[in-house]
Write a protein that holds these residues in place. Structure first.
Motif, short mmCIF file in Angstrom:
data_model
loop_
_atom_site.label_atom_id
_atom_site.label_comp_id
_atom_site.label_asym_id
_atom_site.label_seq_id
_atom_site.Cartn_x
_atom_site.Cartn_y
_atom_site.Cartn_z
N LYS A 13 -32.57 36.64 -20.90
CA LYS A 13 -33.08 35.35 -20.40
C LYS A 13 -34.09 35.56 -19.28
CE LYS A 13 -29.11 32.35 -21.44
NZ LYS A 13 -28.10 31.44 -20.84
N LYS A 14 -33.77 36.45 -18.37
CA LYS A 14 -34.65 36.67 -17.23
C LYS A 14 -35.94 37.36 -17.65
CE LYS A 14 -30.82 36.59 -13.96
NZ LYS A 14 -29.91 37.35 -13.08
N ASN A 15 -35.86 38.25 -18.62
CA ASN A 15 -37.09 38.87 -19.13
C ASN A 15 -37.96 37.85 -19.85
OD1 ASN A 15 -36.45 41.38 -18.09
ND2 ASN A 15 -35.54 42.14 -19.98
N LEU A 16 -37.35 36.87 -20.49
CA LEU A 16 -38.13 35.80 -21.12
C LEU A 16 -38.85 34.96 -20.07
CD1 LEU A 16 -35.69 34.61 -23.94
CD2 LEU A 16 -37.98 35.60 -24.26
N ILE A 17 -38.23 34.80 -18.92
CA ILE A 17 -38.89 34.09 -17.81
C ILE A 17 -40.15 34.85 -17.41
CG2 ILE A 17 -38.69 33.51 -15.35
CD1 ILE A 17 -35.71 32.86 -15.93
N THR A 18 -40.02 36.15 -17.25
CA THR A 18 -41.18 36.97 -16.88
C THR A 18 -42.29 36.83 -17.91
OG1 THR A 18 -39.73 38.59 -15.80
CG2 THR A 18 -41.97 39.30 -16.33
N GLU A 19 -41.94 36.95 -19.17
CA GLU A 19 -42.93 36.89 -20.25
C GLU A 19 -43.67 35.56 -20.30
OE1 GLU A 19 -41.01 37.85 -23.92
OE2 GLU A 19 -40.10 39.67 -23.10
N ASN A 20 -42.98 34.49 -19.95
CA ASN A 20 -43.55 33.15 -20.11
C ASN A 20 -44.08 32.55 -18.81
OD1 ASN A 20 -42.94 32.02 -23.06
ND2 ASN A 20 -41.22 33.32 -22.44
N SER A 21 -43.98 33.26 -17.71
CA SER A 21 -44.47 32.76 -16.44
C SER A 21 -45.99 32.88 -16.36
CB SER A 21 -43.84 33.51 -15.27
OG SER A 21 -42.45 33.28 -15.22
N LYS A 22 -46.63 31.89 -15.79
CA LYS A 22 -48.08 31.93 -15.67
C LYS A 22 -48.56 32.15 -14.24
CE LYS A 22 -48.68 26.87 -15.50
NZ LYS A 22 -49.27 25.69 -16.21
N PHE A 23 -47.64 32.18 -13.28
CA PHE A 23 -48.05 32.36 -11.89
C PHE A 23 -47.63 33.72 -11.35
CE2 PHE A 23 -47.99 27.62 -12.02
CZ PHE A 23 -49.33 27.43 -11.76
N GLU A 24 -48.26 34.09 -10.26
CA GLU A 24 -48.07 35.42 -9.65
C GLU A 24 -46.67 35.64 -9.13
OE1 GLU A 24 -50.05 37.88 -5.88
OE2 GLU A 24 -50.22 35.70 -6.00
N ASN A 25 -46.10 34.63 -8.49
CA ASN A 25 -44.79 34.74 -7.86
C ASN A 25 -43.74 34.06 -8.73
OD1 ASN A 25 -45.90 35.91 -5.40
ND2 ASN A 25 -46.70 33.87 -4.98
N ILE A 26 -42.69 34.80 -9.04
CA ILE A 26 -41.64 34.27 -9.90
C ILE A 26 -40.33 34.19 -9.13
CG2 ILE A 26 -40.41 34.48 -12.09
CD1 ILE A 26 -42.65 36.24 -13.13
N VAL A 27 -39.69 33.03 -9.20
CA VAL A 27 -38.37 32.82 -8.62
C VAL A 27 -37.35 32.86 -9.75
CG1 VAL A 27 -36.88 31.28 -7.29
CG2 VAL A 27 -39.34 31.36 -6.81
N TYR A 28 -36.39 33.76 -9.65
CA TYR A 28 -35.33 33.87 -10.65
C TYR A 28 -34.06 33.27 -10.05
CZ TYR A 28 -38.49 37.24 -12.85
OH TYR A 28 -39.58 37.83 -13.42
N MET A 29 -33.47 32.31 -10.74
CA MET A 29 -32.29 31.66 -10.17
C MET A 29 -31.36 31.14 -11.26
SD MET A 29 -34.40 28.40 -8.59
CE MET A 29 -33.04 27.80 -7.58
N HIS A 30 -30.07 31.20 -10.98
CA HIS A 30 -29.10 30.57 -11.84
C HIS A 30 -29.06 29.07 -11.53
CE1 HIS A 30 -26.74 34.14 -13.51
NE2 HIS A 30 -27.74 34.68 -12.82
N ASP A 31 -28.59 28.29 -12.48
CA ASP A 31 -28.66 26.83 -12.32
C ASP A 31 -27.74 26.28 -11.25
OD1 ASP A 31 -26.22 27.14 -13.60
OD2 ASP A 31 -26.76 25.98 -15.39
N TYR A 32 -26.83 27.09 -10.71
CA TYR A 32 -25.92 26.60 -9.68
C TYR A 32 -26.49 26.79 -8.26
CZ TYR A 32 -24.59 31.57 -9.75
OH TYR A 32 -24.62 32.94 -9.75
N LEU A 33 -27.76 27.18 -8.19
CA LEU A 33 -28.43 27.28 -6.90
C LEU A 33 -29.39 26.13 -6.70
CD1 LEU A 33 -28.04 30.66 -7.57
CD2 LEU A 33 -28.89 30.58 -5.24
N MET A 34 -29.78 25.89 -5.48
CA MET A 34 -30.81 24.90 -5.17
C MET A 34 -31.57 25.34 -3.93
SD MET A 34 -28.25 21.81 -3.99
CE MET A 34 -29.58 20.66 -3.69
N LEU A 35 -32.80 24.87 -3.82
CA LEU A 35 -33.65 25.23 -2.69
C LEU A 35 -33.43 24.27 -1.52
CD1 LEU A 35 -37.07 25.80 -4.55
CD2 LEU A 35 -35.18 27.42 -4.24
N HIS A 36 -33.46 24.81 -0.32
CA HIS A 36 -33.46 23.97 0.88
C HIS A 36 -34.76 23.17 0.91
CE1 HIS A 36 -33.99 23.15 5.24
NE2 HIS A 36 -32.69 22.97 5.19
#
Length: 231
Positions: A68-91
């Protein structure tokens, strides 16, 4: 700064997932995208506009989060990638913190806190490095002060959340032979830390929506002093 936010989910808790998405949208980042990899029912997502859904067959291999995480890398279009599980949230000030921290990093961590604001594994040594560090550590006292930046060769990045450059993740993809619970984050950390430094952004934080036992404790001053005297 631009960000691709990659969320992995198994579609079992849409309350967590929707709060995670909302916390990203609240940042109002001009150049950003959200990618969700998992078996997701789109109609259960409250705000599903501008989200790249990558459907994933959860039955292929149980807990196959490395894929799943490698698929995120392959499909990301921006320089910086945030990898997170769905039980997290940003401040709410997460992006302001990164704007202040700057774009000079390869792999970066920030505060990652439980719902009660106790630390999860946000900036930590790994106690099994086959090095002198392992002999110094006792009782899983591995959590480092956020100001300590010289020990990344002995650290590991928790797979729950991290931020990295796309080119780093293309060079060091997750090991797809491993699944959840098989130390996939440790194995990746040990490979990537030989070439790239881990950095810490003290201005931003993420929060877990459920409590997870870090199993690690704060390192003592005595242990830290001994380690620093040997490097």
């Amino acid at each position: 700064m631009n960000f691709s936010f990659g969320i992995i989910s198994n579609g079992e808790n849409y309350n967590y997932l929707n709060k995670c998405i909302a916390s990203i949208n609240t940042q109002k980042i001009k150049n950003s995208e959200i990618i969700i990899v998992g078996s997701i029912e789109k109609e259960k997502i409250i705000d599903n506009k501008n989200i790249n859904f990558i459907n994933f067959d959860e039955t292929i291999k149980p807990g196959w989060i490395t894929k799943k995480k490698n698929l995120i890398t392959e499909n990301s279009k921006f320089e910086n990638i945030v990898y997170m599980h769905d039980y997290l949230m940003l401040h709410k000030y997460w992006f302001k913190g990164y704007s202040r921290f700057g774009n000079n990093f390869e792999i970066v961590m920030n505060k990652m806190l439980n719902p009660d604001n106790t630390r999860y594994r946000d900036w930590t040594l790994w106690p099994h490095n086959d090095s002198f560090v392992d002999k110094v550590l006792s009782d899983n006292e591995c959590l480092l002060p956020y100001s300590v930046t010289n020990l990344t060769k002995y650290m590991y990045i928790s797979g729950a959340y991290w931020v990295a450059k796309k080119y780093v993740m293309e060079e060091f993809p997750l090991n797809e032979d491993l699944s959840w619970g098989e130390g996939e984050d440790v194995e990746w950390s040990k490979r990537v830390r030989d070439k790239y430094l881990f950095k810490f952004n003290k201005y931003s934080k993420t929060q877990l929506q459920k409590h997870k036992n870090p199993q690690f404790k704060n390192i003592s001053r005595k242990q830290l002093k001994i380690i620093n005297s040997k490097i």
